[in-house]
Design a protein around this motif. Structure first.
Motif, PDB file in Angstrom:
ATOM      1  N   VAL A   8      39.326  14.943   7.717  1.00 22.31           N
ATOM      2  CA  VAL A   8      38.226  15.569   6.985  1.00 22.31           C
ATOM      3  C   VAL A   8      37.268  16.190   8.001  1.00 22.31           C
ATOM      4  N   THR A   9      36.593  17.232   7.597  1.00 20.18           N
ATOM      5  CA  THR A   9      35.524  17.812   8.414  1.00 20.18           C
ATOM      6  C   THR A   9      34.218  17.642   7.669  1.00 20.18           C
ATOM      7  N   VAL A  10      33.247  17.016   8.318  1.00 16.75           N
ATOM      8  CA  VAL A  10      31.919  16.864   7.743  1.00 16.75           C
ATOM      9  C   VAL A  10      31.043  17.988   8.289  1.00 16.75           C
ATOM     10  N   SER A  11      29.982  18.322   7.563  1.00 15.31           N
ATOM     11  CA  SER A  11      29.115  19.408   7.989  1.00 15.31           C
ATOM     12  C   SER A  11      27.669  19.082   7.645  1.00 15.31           C
ATOM     13  N   ALA A  12      26.772  19.402   8.573  1.00 13.00           N
ATOM     14  CA  ALA A  12      25.343  19.188   8.358  1.00 13.00           C
ATOM     15  C   ALA A  12      24.586  20.413   8.855  1.00 13.00           C
ATOM     16  N   VAL A  13      23.407  20.632   8.292  1.00 14.31           N
ATOM     17  CA  VAL A  13      22.552  21.737   8.713  1.00 14.31           C
ATOM     18  C   VAL A  13      21.167  21.189   9.049  1.00 14.31           C
ATOM     19  N   ASP A  14      20.493  21.892   9.938  1.00 11.30           N
ATOM     20  CA  ASP A  14      19.141  21.515  10.346  1.00 11.30           C
ATOM     21  C   ASP A  14      18.270  22.761  10.232  1.00 11.30           C
ATOM     22  N   ARG A  15      17.160  22.681   9.496  1.00 14.35           N
ATOM     23  CA  ARG A  15      16.304  23.845   9.246  1.00 14.35           C
ATOM     24  C   ARG A  15      15.489  24.266  10.467  1.00 14.35           C
ATOM     25  N   ASP A  16      15.451  23.457  11.511  1.00 19.11           N
ATOM     26  CA  ASP A  16      14.707  23.838  12.704  1.00 19.11           C
ATOM     27  C   ASP A  16      15.421  24.979  13.431  1.00 19.11           C
ATOM     28  N   VAL A  17      14.630  25.847  14.063  1.00 20.95           N
ATOM     29  CA  VAL A  17      15.175  26.976  14.801  1.00 20.95           C
ATOM     30  C   VAL A  17      15.966  26.465  15.996  1.00 20.95           C
ATOM     31  N   ASN A  18      17.094  27.100  16.260  1.00 23.57           N
ATOM     32  CA  ASN A  18      17.938  26.783  17.422  1.00 23.57           C
ATOM     33  C   ASN A  18      18.367  25.322  17.474  1.00 23.57           C
ATOM     34  N   SER A  19      18.509  24.710  16.323  1.00 21.70           N
ATOM     35  CA  SER A  19      18.916  23.299  16.305  1.00 21.70           C
ATOM     36  C   SER A  19      20.411  23.182  16.580  1.00 21.70           C
ATOM     37  N   VAL A  20      20.775  22.093  17.206  1.00 23.25           N
ATOM     38  CA  VAL A  20      22.177  21.779  17.461  1.00 23.25           C
ATOM     39  C   VAL A  20      22.446  20.424  16.833  1.00 23.25           C
ATOM     40  N   VAL A  21      23.380  20.399  15.908  1.00 23.75           N
ATOM     41  CA  VAL A  21      23.750  19.153  15.242  1.00 23.75           C
ATOM     42  C   VAL A  21      24.971  18.584  15.950  1.00 23.75           C
ATOM     43  N   THR A  22      24.917  17.305  16.301  1.00 27.42           N
ATOM     44  CA  THR A  22      26.084  16.630  16.870  1.00 27.42           C
ATOM     45  C   THR A  22      26.474  15.481  15.948  1.00 27.42           C
ATOM     46  N   TYR A  23      27.706  15.087  16.019  1.00 29.69           N
ATOM     47  CA  TYR A  23      28.261  14.102  15.095  1.00 29.69           C
ATOM     48  C   TYR A  23      28.821  12.909  15.851  1.00 29.69           C
ATOM     49  N   GLN A  24      28.759  11.743  15.208  1.00 31.06           N
ATOM     50  CA  GLN A  24      29.407  10.553  15.736  1.00 31.06           C
ATOM     51  C   GLN A  24      29.719   9.622  14.567  1.00 31.06           C
ATOM     52  N   ILE A  25      30.715   8.798  14.750  1.00 26.21           N
ATOM     53  CA  ILE A  25      31.045   7.791  13.738  1.00 26.21           C
ATOM     54  C   ILE A  25      30.140   6.604  14.010  1.00 26.21           C
ATOM     55  N   ALA A  26      29.285   6.287  13.037  1.00 26.40           N
ATOM     56  CA  ALA A  26      28.257   5.269  13.255  1.00 26.40           C
ATOM     57  C   ALA A  26      28.743   3.858  12.952  1.00 26.40           C
ATOM     58  N   SER A  27      29.651   3.703  11.996  1.00 27.01           N
ATOM     59  CA  SER A  27      30.116   2.356  11.655  1.00 27.01           C
ATOM     60  C   SER A  27      31.435   2.446  10.890  1.00 27.01           C
ATOM     61  N   GLY A  28      32.082   1.313  10.719  1.00 25.02           N
ATOM     62  CA  GLY A  28      33.303   1.231   9.930  1.00 25.02           C
ATOM     63  C   GLY A  28      34.564   1.667  10.639  1.00 25.02           C
ATOM     64  N   ASN A  29      34.488   1.948  11.908  1.00 23.72           N
ATOM     65  CA  ASN A  29      35.656   2.419  12.642  1.00 23.72           C
ATOM     66  C   ASN A  29      36.237   1.291  13.490  1.00 23.72           C
ATOM     67  N   THR A  30      36.582   0.209  12.802  1.00 18.01           N
ATOM     68  CA  THR A  30      37.158  -0.922  13.532  1.00 18.01           C
ATOM     69  C   THR A  30      38.481  -0.494  14.162  1.00 18.01           C
ATOM     70  N   ARG A  31      38.741  -1.001  15.318  1.00 14.51           N
ATOM     71  CA  ARG A  31      39.937  -0.700  16.109  1.00 14.51           C
ATOM     72  C   ARG A  31      40.025   0.778  16.503  1.00 14.51           C
ATOM     73  N   ASN A  32      38.917   1.522  16.372  1.00 15.32           N
ATOM     74  CA  ASN A  32      38.833   2.925  16.811  1.00 15.32           C
ATOM     75  C   ASN A  32      40.006   3.786  16.355  1.00 15.32           C
ATOM     76  N   ARG A  33      40.356   3.672  15.104  1.00 12.88           N
ATOM     77  CA  ARG A  33      41.476   4.451  14.575  1.00 12.88           C
ATOM     78  C   ARG A  33      41.090   5.888  14.236  1.00 12.88           C
TER      79      ARG A  33
END
Length: 130
Positions: free
Chosen positions: A95-120
């Protein structure tokens, strides 16, 4: 009294976010600013003396409101739900997740915050792909 000046703002509407001290001419912020709502203001200022007859002069003021990081990024969906076959190949995109930030020149970065047991699962921090 000829030398005593009074200042006032010209061409402003009610709720205007700036005010002027009528004796010093200092323009101050009088209400909350939000660059995402209004990013530019243009108005006039008048200086008038107390002589007889009164004399005056005017000037124009332009203000550009600069952005600060004051908005949280928001996901384009509140929830992502995926059905995946158990024989999906390792490294398959899920799946691809997507987020937007209304601030000018913003850069959104992503990470898996929880639930990724055994790093699958992994996610591309810059694109949200995974």
């Amino acid at each position: 009294d000829n030398a005593r000046l009074e200042y006032r703002l010209l061409d402003v509407s009610p709720g205007f976010p700036f005010a002027i001290n009528n004796s010093t001419g200092w323009i101050v912020v009088a209400a909350e600013l939000d660059r995402e709502t209004v990013d530019f203001y243009s108005f006039g200022v008048e200086a008038r003396d107390q002589g007889s007859p009164a004399m005056s002069s005017s000037a124009s003021v332009s203000m550009t409101i600069l952005d600060v990081n004051d908005n949280n990024p928001e996901f384009t969906q509140k929830s992502y739900s995926v059905r995946l076959n158990e024989d999906a190949a390792v490294g398959s995109s899920v799946v691809t997740v997507s987020a937007v930030d209304r601030d000018v020149n913003s850069v959104v970065t992503y990470q898996i915050a929880s639930g990724n047991t055994r790093n699958r699962f992994s996610i591309t921090s810059q694109s949200g792909g995974g």
